[in-house]
Design a protein around this motif. Structure first.
Motif, mmCIF file in Angstrom:
data_model
loop_
_atom_site.group_PDB
_atom_site.id
_atom_site.type_symbol
_atom_site.label_atom_id
_atom_site.label_comp_id
_atom_site.label_asym_id
_atom_site.label_seq_id
_atom_site.Cartn_x
_atom_site.Cartn_y
_atom_site.Cartn_z
ATOM 1 N N TRP A 21 49.153 33.962 34.558
ATOM 2 C CA TRP A 21 50.464 34.474 34.963
ATOM 3 C C TRP A 21 50.762 35.800 34.269
ATOM 4 O O TRP A 21 51.247 36.747 34.896
ATOM 5 N N GLN A 22 50.475 35.890 32.976
ATOM 6 C CA GLN A 22 50.732 37.127 32.236
ATOM 7 C C GLN A 22 49.867 38.275 32.769
ATOM 8 O O GLN A 22 50.341 39.403 32.901
ATOM 9 N N VAL A 23 48.612 37.991 33.082
ATOM 10 C CA VAL A 23 47.718 39.017 33.613
ATOM 11 C C VAL A 23 48.217 39.482 34.976
ATOM 12 O O VAL A 23 48.346 40.686 35.224
ATOM 13 N N ARG A 24 48.516 38.540 35.880
ATOM 14 C CA ARG A 24 49.005 38.901 37.214
ATOM 15 C C ARG A 24 50.291 39.717 37.140
ATOM 16 O O ARG A 24 50.471 40.692 37.861
ATOM 17 N N ARG A 25 51.203 39.327 36.242
ATOM 18 C CA ARG A 25 52.477 40.025 36.098
ATOM 19 C C ARG A 25 52.258 41.467 35.646
ATOM 20 O O ARG A 25 52.852 42.401 36.179
ATOM 21 N N ARG A 26 51.387 41.677 34.684
ATOM 22 C CA ARG A 26 51.131 43.032 34.199
ATOM 23 C C ARG A 26 50.473 43.893 35.277
ATOM 24 O O ARG A 26 50.768 45.077 35.395
ATOM 25 N N LEU A 27 49.570 43.308 36.058
ATOM 26 C CA LEU A 27 48.944 44.047 37.150
ATOM 27 C C LEU A 27 49.969 44.366 38.245
ATOM 28 O O LEU A 27 50.001 45.477 38.766
ATOM 29 N N ARG A 28 50.814 43.408 38.577
ATOM 30 C CA ARG A 28 51.819 43.594 39.634
ATOM 31 C C ARG A 28 52.867 44.638 39.257
ATOM 32 O O ARG A 28 53.292 45.430 40.091
ATOM 33 N N THR A 29 53.277 44.666 37.985
ATOM 34 C CA THR A 29 54.323 45.595 37.555
ATOM 35 C C THR A 29 53.781 46.978 37.200
ATOM 36 O O THR A 29 54.566 47.890 36.939
ATOM 37 N N GLY A 30 52.473 47.134 37.179
ATOM 38 C CA GLY A 30 51.891 48.430 36.856
ATOM 39 C C GLY A 30 51.676 48.661 35.370
ATOM 40 O O GLY A 30 51.260 49.745 34.969
ATOM 41 N N ALA A 31 51.958 47.648 34.539
ATOM 42 C CA ALA A 31 51.694 47.782 33.106
ATOM 43 C C ALA A 31 50.192 47.905 32.859
ATOM 44 O O ALA A 31 49.767 48.567 31.916
ATOM 45 N N TRP A 32 49.408 47.276 33.716
ATOM 46 C CA TRP A 32 47.958 47.363 33.666
ATOM 47 C C TRP A 32 47.453 47.749 35.046
ATOM 48 O O TRP A 32 48.072 47.425 36.064
ATOM 49 N N ALA A 33 46.305 48.412 35.079
ATOM 50 C CA ALA A 33 45.616 48.718 36.338
ATOM 51 C C ALA A 33 44.211 48.135 36.248
ATOM 52 O O ALA A 33 43.514 48.350 35.253
ATOM 53 N N CYS A 35 40.487 47.964 36.619
ATOM 54 C CA CYS A 35 39.408 48.949 36.734
ATOM 55 C C CYS A 35 38.152 48.313 37.318
ATOM 56 O O CYS A 35 37.485 48.904 38.152
ATOM 57 N N MET A 36 37.842 47.100 36.838
ATOM 58 C CA MET A 36 36.615 46.455 37.256
ATOM 59 C C MET A 36 36.722 44.955 37.034
ATOM 60 O O MET A 36 37.334 44.503 36.071
ATOM 61 N N ARG A 37 36.115 44.222 37.942
ATOM 62 C CA ARG A 37 36.055 42.762 37.806
ATOM 63 C C ARG A 37 34.605 42.333 37.942
ATOM 64 O O ARG A 37 33.963 42.606 38.952
ATOM 65 N N GLN A 38 34.102 41.687 36.919
ATOM 66 C CA GLN A 38 32.725 41.210 36.904
ATOM 67 C C GLN A 38 32.742 39.703 37.112
ATOM 68 O O GLN A 38 33.551 39.011 36.509
ATOM 69 N N ARG A 39 31.851 39.209 37.936
ATOM 70 C CA ARG A 39 31.858 37.776 38.252
ATOM 71 C C ARG A 39 30.981 36.938 37.326
ATOM 72 O O ARG A 39 31.317 35.817 37.016
ATOM 73 N N ALA A 40 29.817 37.426 36.916
ATOM 74 C CA ALA A 40 28.938 36.614 36.082
ATOM 75 C C ALA A 40 28.334 37.460 34.982
ATOM 76 O O ALA A 40 27.524 38.329 35.286
ATOM 77 N N PRO A 41 28.688 37.283 33.737
ATOM 78 C CA PRO A 41 29.769 36.405 33.294
ATOM 79 C C PRO A 41 31.127 37.002 33.675
ATOM 80 O O PRO A 41 31.278 38.224 33.783
ATOM 81 N N ALA A 42 32.090 36.135 33.859
ATOM 82 C CA ALA A 42 33.413 36.556 34.319
ATOM 83 C C ALA A 42 34.097 37.427 33.270
ATOM 84 O O ALA A 42 34.217 37.035 32.107
ATOM 85 N N ARG A 43 34.506 38.615 33.687
ATOM 86 C CA ARG A 43 35.255 39.535 32.823
ATOM 87 C C ARG A 43 36.075 40.458 33.694
ATOM 88 O O ARG A 43 35.681 40.776 34.810
ATOM 89 N N TRP A 44 37.189 40.901 33.157
ATOM 90 C CA TRP A 44 38.014 41.909 33.822
ATOM 91 C C TRP A 44 38.136 43.081 32.868
ATOM 92 O O TRP A 44 38.222 42.905 31.650
ATOM 93 N N LEU A 45 38.194 44.283 33.404
ATOM 94 C CA LEU A 45 38.463 45.475 32.621
ATOM 95 C C LEU A 45 39.723 46.097 33.213
ATOM 96 O O LEU A 45 39.783 46.373 34.416
ATOM 97 N N VAL A 46 40.743 46.252 32.372
ATOM 98 C CA VAL A 46 42.005 46.826 32.830
ATOM 99 C C VAL A 46 42.349 48.035 31.968
ATOM 100 O O VAL A 46 41.894 48.157 30.832
#
Length: 106
Positions: A21-33, A35-46
């Motif tokens: 929820w915190q991650v989605r909220r920050r992405l939705r409000t523009g606090a974070w953008a 950059c990249m989503r890796q599936r294996a191993p799972a990681r996000w870069l914001v």
């Protein structure tokens, strides 16, 4: 069986923890953008508003350090670290990115 109030829990490269929820909220409000989503191993870069890169990796709730709590209010799950004391206010803070201040959980 008790339902878990969040689907995922993330550890940030800034040594803070976030619920989905915190991650989605920050992405939705523009606090974070995103950059990249890796599936294996799972990681996000914001990218944060401070133009810093933050890596997020999923973890299990049992991997949270002692004292770090997940608090649920109004169907929103947040990670709170009561050990993290703000030097200016002395209050407990929820997990935030650099430059973002979150209110103390009540």
């Amino acid at each position: 069986m008790v339902a878990v109030p969040f689907r995922a829990l993330f550890e940030g490269s800034n040594n803070r923890y976030y619920t989905d929820w915190q991650v989605r909220r920050r992405l939705r409000t523009g606090a974070w953008a995103l950059c990249m989503r890796q599936r294996a191993p799972a990681r996000w870069l914001v990218e944060t508003k401070a133009e810093a890169l933050l890596s997020l990796a999923p973890i299990e709730p049992a991997e949270l350090p002692t004292g770090v709590e997940i608090r649920v209010a109004d169907d929103r799950a947040r990670v709170v670290d009561p050990r993290d004391r703000s030097p200016t206010t002395g209050s407990n803070r929820t997990a935030t990115d650099e430059g973002e201040t979150a209110p103390t959980e009540r």
